[in-house]
Every structure is written in C-alpha cells, then in structure tokens.
Design an enzyme around this catalytic site. Structure first.
Site, short mmCIF file in Angstrom:
data_model
loop_
_atom_site.label_atom_id
_atom_site.label_comp_id
_atom_site.label_asym_id
_atom_site.label_seq_id
_atom_site.Cartn_x
_atom_site.Cartn_y
_atom_site.Cartn_z
N ILE A 94 0.14 -2.73 13.44
CA ILE A 94 -0.99 -3.51 13.30
C ILE A 94 -0.65 -4.76 14.36
O ILE A 94 0.51 -5.19 14.34
CB ILE A 94 -1.45 -4.02 11.95
CG1 ILE A 94 -2.79 -4.80 12.06
CG2 ILE A 94 -0.44 -4.98 11.43
CD1 ILE A 94 -3.84 -3.81 12.01
N GLY A 151 1.35 0.45 10.68
CA GLY A 151 0.06 1.03 11.11
C GLY A 151 0.31 2.38 11.94
O GLY A 151 -0.61 3.45 11.98
N GLU A 174 4.71 -2.36 5.49
CA GLU A 174 3.80 -3.20 4.81
C GLU A 174 4.25 -3.99 3.70
O GLU A 174 4.20 -5.33 3.51
CB GLU A 174 2.46 -2.30 4.29
CG GLU A 174 1.81 -1.73 5.46
CD GLU A 174 1.95 -0.37 6.00
OE1 GLU A 174 3.38 -0.06 6.03
OE2 GLU A 174 1.41 0.16 6.90
N ASP A 182 -2.56 0.58 3.62
CA ASP A 182 -3.91 1.11 3.21
C ASP A 182 -4.59 1.82 4.05
O ASP A 182 -5.93 2.02 3.95
CB ASP A 182 -4.76 -0.27 2.73
CG ASP A 182 -4.72 -1.38 4.01
OD1 ASP A 182 -3.90 -1.18 4.85
OD2 ASP A 182 -5.13 -2.43 3.65
#
Ligand SMILES: CC/C=C\C=C\CC(=O)SCCNC(=O)CCNC(=O)[C@H](O)C(C)(C)COP(=O)(O)OP(=O)(O)OC[C@H]1O[C@@H](n2cnc3c(N)ncnc32)[C@H](O)[C@@H]1OP(=O)(O)O
Length: 303
Positions: A94, A151, A174, A182
């Site tokens: 991310i 991600g 994460e 998620d």
C-alpha cells in the site's frame, strides 16, 4: 509483429500491424500507472509502473488494476495475462502517504458512523479491484521479482499462477504496521498453501518468506534464477495457455475458482450445466478430432 507492442510503437506501426492491434489500442490506452502490452499473440502483459515509488499501490493504481482486468475479461484477443512490476521490486504494498491522506479525510468528520461509511466504501472498492483478477476468466500469471509486500501479496493471491525469481521475498506485513490484512491474504493464503499453521505463523509474525520456502509451501509454483528468465518463463507459460481452446481455458478457470468456495457436489453441478452447452462448441469437436486422427492441434476462433 506482436513483440511488446507499446502505444508509442503503435503510433508508428504499418497498417498491417494496426489491423491486428486496433482492438488493443482502442481499449487499453489511458492507463497511467500500468503499462499494458501484448508481447505475444493473445497474451497480455500488465506491468505495475510506478518504479520511482517501488510500485507502491496508491488509489490510482488500485482503480486501474480493477479497470484493466475487467476490460481484459471481455477482450477476445486476450487469452492469458502476465502480471509483473517495473523497476527494482515487484511492489512495496500500500502507498503509505495515501493511507495518511485517507486518515486526513476521516478527520474531516467527527462522527464514527460517517467515518465508517468512508472506510467501508474504500475497503470494498479496493477489495473489488483486486478480485477483478479472479473475476477475469482469462488465467493470470503473477511474476514476482524482489519484494512483494503487504497489499502486493493480496494482489498476487488473486492470480491463478504465481512464480518468482531467486531474489524474491514475500511478507504479510500488515500486523507490523498495526492492522489486520483486509485485501484477501487472510482468505486466499490458506487456500493457496494449504497449511493453516504456517499461514497463522506468517500472518501473525510478519516474517519474510524466501523463494525456497515459497516454492516448498506452494505459494509459488516455479522459481527462476533471474528476473529476465522469470518474465520469459511466465510469457512462455502464458503462450502455452493461449494456444489452447479459449472455451476450455476460460471454463476451466471459472470452474476452479468456483470449486474453491463450494462443495464438490455443487461444483459438479456447476460444470455439468456449463458443459451441457460447451461440449457442443466447435473447439471441443475440432480438438478432439485432431487428437483422434493424430493431426496438428487446430487454431481456435476468438472468444
Ligand atoms: C486500505 C488498506 C489496504 C491495503 C493495506 C495493505 C497493507 C500493506 O501493504 S502493509 C505494507 C506497507 N509497505 C511497507 O511497509 C513497505 C515500505 N517500504 C520499505 O520498507 C522500503 O521502501 C523497501 C521496500 C524495503 C525498499 O527499501 P529501499 O530500497 O531502501 O527503498 P526506499 O528508499 O525506502 O524507497 C524508494 C522510494 O520508494 C518510496 N516508497 C517505498 N515504499 C513505499 C510505500 N509503501 N508507499 C509509498 N512510497 C514508498 C520511498 O518513499 C522512496 O521514495 P522517495 O521519493 O525516493 O523518497
């Protein structure tokens, strides 16, 4: 004629090349964070293209990924897709400044319900954009070099086949940045590697996974010595898939994806209903006839 057709090359192409690629040019232009090419007939290559930011996944690239795979799903000149990353690493996960900006957007609201509405919609959009790889009936091969973090691992877990080079490493990062993953890793990793204890260990400790372990546990199916041989190997496999009947390949992918989430009997029902129609296709008749008569495999019409 098909070797790595970029938009710049397209502009300078002779009419004969344009005839084959008109469909390509009209739908695949306009991506800013992805480099989309057709290096071989019926084979597309989608490259994450933010090398200066190590292909960190910002909002723009996330939306482009969803759009790109939804378009490729419908294109009859696409039979298989290779996903790669430009530059030093596959992807740093991310985009961290983007996450901070999202925090700023939340701070504009005082009420928890309003904040939650923004987060719910953002997470749902992001999830759907990665699930586009799985929704796409054309097989996706992820070719990972160097780092594949957070991600980025969510992303490749939505692909059908994963391979890497010997410098690759993977990380469910994460937990280390204070969140539960998620975007699919917690759902897809257990199915990909089939070892719940190892999944738990990797997700709870955020330790790195090296290529040998990735191969041994089934996260990837092949490890190549170099990045060049990785991309060449992925394209070769994509070409092999593209040489098969698109009816057979697309229905095989759909059925395999369906089988992951359904009982054996529901899966058998699914393929039986599909094959009531697809066994009447010319692809089956022509390919089976070629096998029976020891003739060369037939060419298949676009689908
Ligand atoms: C809504 C929620 C959805 C999804 C959530 C997903 C969770 C995750 O993805 S968790 C993982 C988040 N990513 C990271 O924590 C990785 C951060 N980056 C690094 O650790 C390092 O950059 C590295 C990958 C180990 C590589 O190190 P190095 O070779 O020393 O390069 P750098 O100098 O650090 O980076 C070069 C350049 O890239 C920018 N950059 C790197 N990572 C990111 C990132 N994740 N987001 C945005 N930008 C990133 C870095 O800032 C540098 O940019 P400059 O402009 O040159 O400063």
């Amino acid at each position: 004629m098909f070797s790595s057709i970029t938009l710049r090359q397209l502009k300078n192409s002779p009419i004969s090349t344009l005839k084959h690629t008109r469909n390509f040019a009209s739908t695949m232009e306009g991506f800013k964070e992805l480099n989309v090419t057709m290096p071989k007939p019926f084979v597309y290559k989608v490259e994450l293209n933010r090398p200066k930011k190590l292909n960190a996944l910002n909002r723009a690239i996330w939306f482009e990924i969803g759009k790109c795979f939804d378009i490729l799903a419908t294109k009859d000149d696409c039979r298989s897709i290779v996903l790669t990353g430009a530059g030093k690493i596959f992807s740093a996960g991310i985009d961290l400044p983007d996450m901070i900006a999202l925090g700023g957007k939340l701070a504009e609201h005082e009420d928890v319900a309003r904040k939650c509405k923004i987060l719910e919609q953002t997470l749902k959009d992001y999830q759907d954009h990665f699930t586009a790889l799985e929704r796409c009936p054309k097989p996706v091969i992820a070719a990972v070099h160097s780092a594949c973090i957070g991600g980025a691992l969510d992303l490749i877990l939505a692909a059908d086949i994963r391979m890497c080079s010997s410098d690759a490493w993977f990380q469910v990062k994460e937990a280390e940045i204070g969140m539960a993953a998620d975007m699919g890793t917690l759902q897809r990793l257990p199915r990909a590697i089939g070892n719940q204890s190892l999944v738990n260990e990797l997700c709870l400790t955020s330790r790195k996974i090296e290529p040998t372990e990735a191969k041994d546990c089934g996260l990837v199916s092949k490890v190549f010595d170099t990045r060049d041989s990785l991309v060449a190997g992925a394209l070769e496999m994509a070409e092999q898939i593209a040489s098969k009947s698109p009816v057979a390949v697309q229905l095989t992918k759909r059925t395999l994806v369906h089988a992951r989430n359904n009982s054996t009997q529901t899966g058998l029902d699914f393929i039986r209903y599909w094959n009531m129609a697809m066994l009447q296709s010319e692809d089956f008749i022509n390919a089976a006839m070629a096998q029976a008569t020891k003739s060369p495999p037939p060419a298949f019409a676009k689908l």
